[in-house]
Design a protein around this motif. Structure first.
Motif, PDB file in Angstrom:
ATOM      1  N   LEU A 144      -0.334  11.698   1.349  1.00 24.21           N
ATOM      2  CA  LEU A 144      -1.411  10.880   1.894  1.00 24.21           C
ATOM      3  C   LEU A 144      -2.137  10.041   0.830  1.00 24.21           C
ATOM      4  O   LEU A 144      -2.554   9.127   0.850  1.00 24.21           O
ATOM      5  CB  LEU A 144      -2.241  11.157   3.057  1.00 24.21           C
ATOM      6  N   PHE A 158      -1.746   6.492  -0.959  1.00 26.53           N
ATOM      7  CA  PHE A 158      -2.102   5.276  -0.466  1.00 26.53           C
ATOM      8  C   PHE A 158      -3.133   4.552  -1.522  1.00 26.53           C
ATOM      9  O   PHE A 158      -2.765   3.190  -1.601  1.00 26.53           O
ATOM     10  CB  PHE A 158      -2.992   5.505   0.886  1.00 26.53           C
ATOM     11  N   TYR A 189      -2.428   0.338  -2.109  1.00 28.03           N
ATOM     12  CA  TYR A 189      -3.720  -0.172  -2.098  1.00 28.03           C
ATOM     13  C   TYR A 189      -4.026  -1.167  -3.286  1.00 28.03           C
ATOM     14  O   TYR A 189      -4.367  -1.963  -3.153  1.00 28.03           O
ATOM     15  CB  TYR A 189      -4.714   1.034  -1.830  1.00 28.03           C
ATOM     16  N   ILE A 217       4.698  11.484   3.618  1.00 27.79           N
ATOM     17  CA  ILE A 217       3.699  11.252   4.344  1.00 27.79           C
ATOM     18  C   ILE A 217       4.011  11.959   5.744  1.00 27.79           C
ATOM     19  O   ILE A 217       4.919  11.692   6.266  1.00 27.79           O
ATOM     20  CB  ILE A 217       3.541   9.609   4.757  1.00 27.79           C
ATOM     21  N   PHE A 226      -1.803   5.473   6.710  1.00 28.40           N
ATOM     22  CA  PHE A 226      -1.405   5.187   5.273  1.00 28.40           C
ATOM     23  C   PHE A 226      -1.257   3.795   4.968  1.00 28.40           C
ATOM     24  O   PHE A 226      -2.091   3.156   4.122  1.00 28.40           O
ATOM     25  CB  PHE A 226       0.045   5.773   4.866  1.00 28.40           C
ATOM     26  N   LEU A 227      -0.952   3.153   5.990  1.00 29.70           N
ATOM     27  CA  LEU A 227      -0.428   1.650   5.814  1.00 29.70           C
ATOM     28  C   LEU A 227      -1.613   0.796   6.194  1.00 29.70           C
ATOM     29  O   LEU A 227      -2.247  -0.013   5.223  1.00 29.70           O
ATOM     30  CB  LEU A 227       0.314   0.917   6.822  1.00 29.70           C
ATOM     31  N   SER A 270      -4.094   1.576   3.306  1.00 31.62           N
ATOM     32  CA  SER A 270      -3.620   0.540   1.863  1.00 31.62           C
ATOM     33  C   SER A 270      -4.354  -0.468   1.898  1.00 31.62           C
ATOM     34  O   SER A 270      -4.869  -1.325   0.908  1.00 31.62           O
ATOM     35  CB  SER A 270      -2.196   0.615   1.602  1.00 31.62           C
ATOM     36  N   TYR A 301      -6.963   3.542  10.464  1.00 27.03           N
ATOM     37  CA  TYR A 301      -8.104   3.729   9.329  1.00 27.03           C
ATOM     38  C   TYR A 301      -9.150   2.816  10.174  1.00 27.03           C
ATOM     39  O   TYR A 301      -8.924   1.559  10.543  1.00 27.03           O
ATOM     40  CB  TYR A 301      -7.626   2.821   8.027  1.00 27.03           C
TER      41      TYR A 301
END
Lengths: 66, 491
Positions: free
Chosen positions: B78, B81, B85, B232, B243-244, B247, B450
């Motif tokens: 993780l 990221f 990013y 991940i 994660f997506l 980022s 997130y």
């Protein structure tokens, strides 16, 4: 034509760094000493700046940026 | 805590003090503090290399190295990221930073709040942006504070009073920032960057050799014994959706930070920023490899070690005093130098967008310059007090920093391209975005996404849906900033 190339190059980084992540989330094959997932991130780190650079050259040559 | 190492401590102190001295020398020319524009953005004269160093100094902080290795130690991949990013952050910056820089240069803006005030004719929006900026930045400065504190704890336990040394080093940074302005962190960033590249690459090569016999054997051991670290997680609270979205949101937020914006505005022309968008991702070469040291720590350190000290303890058990000292100095500098830039960003927001706009609009330029510079002591002082008195209360604000900052993205970036964006819809969107972010985080209803993503989604939806209600009012309105943004076709 030039616009299309720029559009593709502008989309590629998102495809590589976001869209492709679920599919590259794996360990094998190990390439250049990196598990595949990390190799992919490393590849993105090389390819994305190249995309940016080509967009920059294209925009310069068409005169849309000075 | 293990006894520190005296040689390491001396090497660290020597390097840090030398760099602080250089910070003072950087500003020996009186012009570096002659106006807000000189002091905070170096008179907009920096070429590609200096901007690269400065933005790099902003980004690759002690927290980056300590935080990501500790995430790798506990949360496995993780932590990576950070790579998408930053790559996304620099890539999209290519499209909007040159525009933002141009309009800021033309109208002498030194903060993003300045820009919003001009673009929307709204002091209220500017105030909102300034408050979010300062509020999110102080906890971030505290992260750096924690970074140097942990480093000193590992290096100096048994030799020095850690608290006192932390306070002294931050006051020194405040002093050189007050004195030299942006030139202080820029010139010291040169040394910091050289150290980071040399030391981090050295660690990345030698730690696998010392403990595993080489990089390849280290990777093999991780693949066999702890493969879960290398992908991940697909189960658990944080997986691919986290994660997506982490980022993407962090990438959008990067240049919304006051210190990020300060770095950008030092550029001497728009092309400098385009070139930086191309070269800055190269910085990640170090980062991607350093995160692996978190995995190394997982195998080397005894079970139950404090993840917060993963990298520091790994260095401690791997090297003698001199190398330890060089590594600790690198991390200490990676905490002090970004602090200086952050303090400049926050002081600037406070002095320009809160003090001048709301408290004393008639302030003379010379006095405003002095007030901006003096704010450095207030900002760093507040960070010290909060960091030492309420270390736990800060944690939630730190976690929300990025999610909070990204909420100004529509106000700053959309407005560069969208002529009909109204201030009313932008303000409501920003407030809704903040409320949603804090609610989601407070209630823990993240659904594996997130926090800032939910806020941004609400923010943009509100903006797009409400904008038509107000758009009639501005259809014919224009101001010099909009005129420059939308009438000039040559961009």
């Amino acid at each position: 034509m030039r616009r299309l190339i720029i559009a593709i190059l502008a989309a590629l980084p998102f495809v590589m760094m976001l869209g492709a992540i679920p599919f590259v989330n794996r360990i094998h094959p190990i390439i250049l000493g990196l598990p595949f997932f990390h190799f992919w991130l490393f590849l993105g780190m090389i390819i994305v700046p190249i995309c940016t650079y080509i967009i920059y050259r294209l925009q310069k040559s068409e005169g849309s940026i000075e | 805590m293990m006894q520190g190492n005296l040689t390491a401590l001396l090497v660290t102190s020597f390097i840090v003090l030398t760099v602080v001295l250089i910070g003072f020398i950087a500003g020996r020319d009186k012009s570096s503090r002659s106006s807000v524009e000189e002091w905070s953005v170096g008179g907009r004269k920096f070429g590609p290399l200096l901007v690269w160093l400065l933005v790099g100094a902003d980004l690759y902080t002690a927290y980056t190295f300590l935080g990501l290795t500790s995430t790798a130690y506990t949360g496995g991949s993780l932590a990576f990221f950070a790579i998408p990013y930053t790559i996304i952050a620099f890539f999209i910056s290519y499209f909007y930073l040159p525009k933002l820089w141009k309009v800021s240069k033309e109208f002498k803006f030194t903060t993003l709040a300045d820009y919003a005030k001009g673009r929307f004719d709204s002091k209220f929006l500017s105030l909102l942006i300034a408050i979010v900026g300062v509020l999110m930045l102080i906890p971030y400065i505290d992260l750096q504070l924690a970074g140097i504190q942990d480093t000193l704890r590992v290096a100096g336990t048994g030799y020095i009073n850690i608290q006192v040394v932390v306070i002294i080093s931050f006051l020194l940074v405040a002093l050189y920032t007050f004195f030299s302005g942006i030139k202080g962190p820029t010139y010291t960033a040169i040394i910091k960057d050289i150290l980071i590249w040399v030391i981090m690459l050295f660690l990345v090569v030698s730690i696998p050799m010392i403990h595993f016999g080489g990089w390849g054997s280290m990777i093999n051991k991780i693949v066999v014994e702890s493969p879960e670290l290398l992908t991940i997680p697909t189960t658990g609270p944080k997986g691919i959706p986290w994660f997506l979205t982490a980022s993407l949101v962090s990438g959008l937020a990067l240049f919304m930070w006051a210190h990020g914006a300060t770095g950008v505005l030092t550029a001497k022309n728009a092309d400098t920023l385009r070139k930086n968008a191309i070269y800055l991702p190269l910085y990640n070469i170090v980062l991607i490899l350093v995160v692996f040291l978190g995995f190394a720590a997982f195998h080397v350190l005894p079970e139950g070690s404090d993840p917060r000290f993963a990298l520091l303890n790994l260095i401690q058990v791997s090297y003698g005093g001199v190398v330890q000292g060089l590594a600790y100095a690198t991390i200490a500098l990676a905490s002090l130098i970004p602090c200086s830039i952050m303090a400049i960003g926050a002081s600037n927001l406070f002095a320009n967008n809160i003090y001048r706009d709301f408290i004393n609009p008639k302030v003379a330029p010379a006095k405003l310059t002095l007030i901006t510079r003096s704010m450095v002591f207030v900002v760093i002082g507040l960070a010290l007090i909060f960091g030492m008195l309420f270390p736990t209360a800060l944690v939630s604000l730190q976690l929300l920093g990025v999610s909070g900052m990204v909420q100004i993205f529509p106000a700053i970036v959309f407005s560069l391209f969208w002529r009909k964006q109204t201030k009313q819809a932008t303000i409501i969107g920003l407030i809704v975005g903040l409320v949603v972010t804090f609610t989601v985080s407070g209630t823990g209803m993240t659904f594996g996404i997130y926090e800032g993503f939910w806020g941004l989604l609400a923010n943009v939806l509100v903006l797009v849906l409400l904008n038509p209600l107000f758009v009639k009012k501005i259809n014919r309105q224009s101001n010099p900033i909009m005129a420059q943004l939308f009438t000039q076709q040559d961009n």
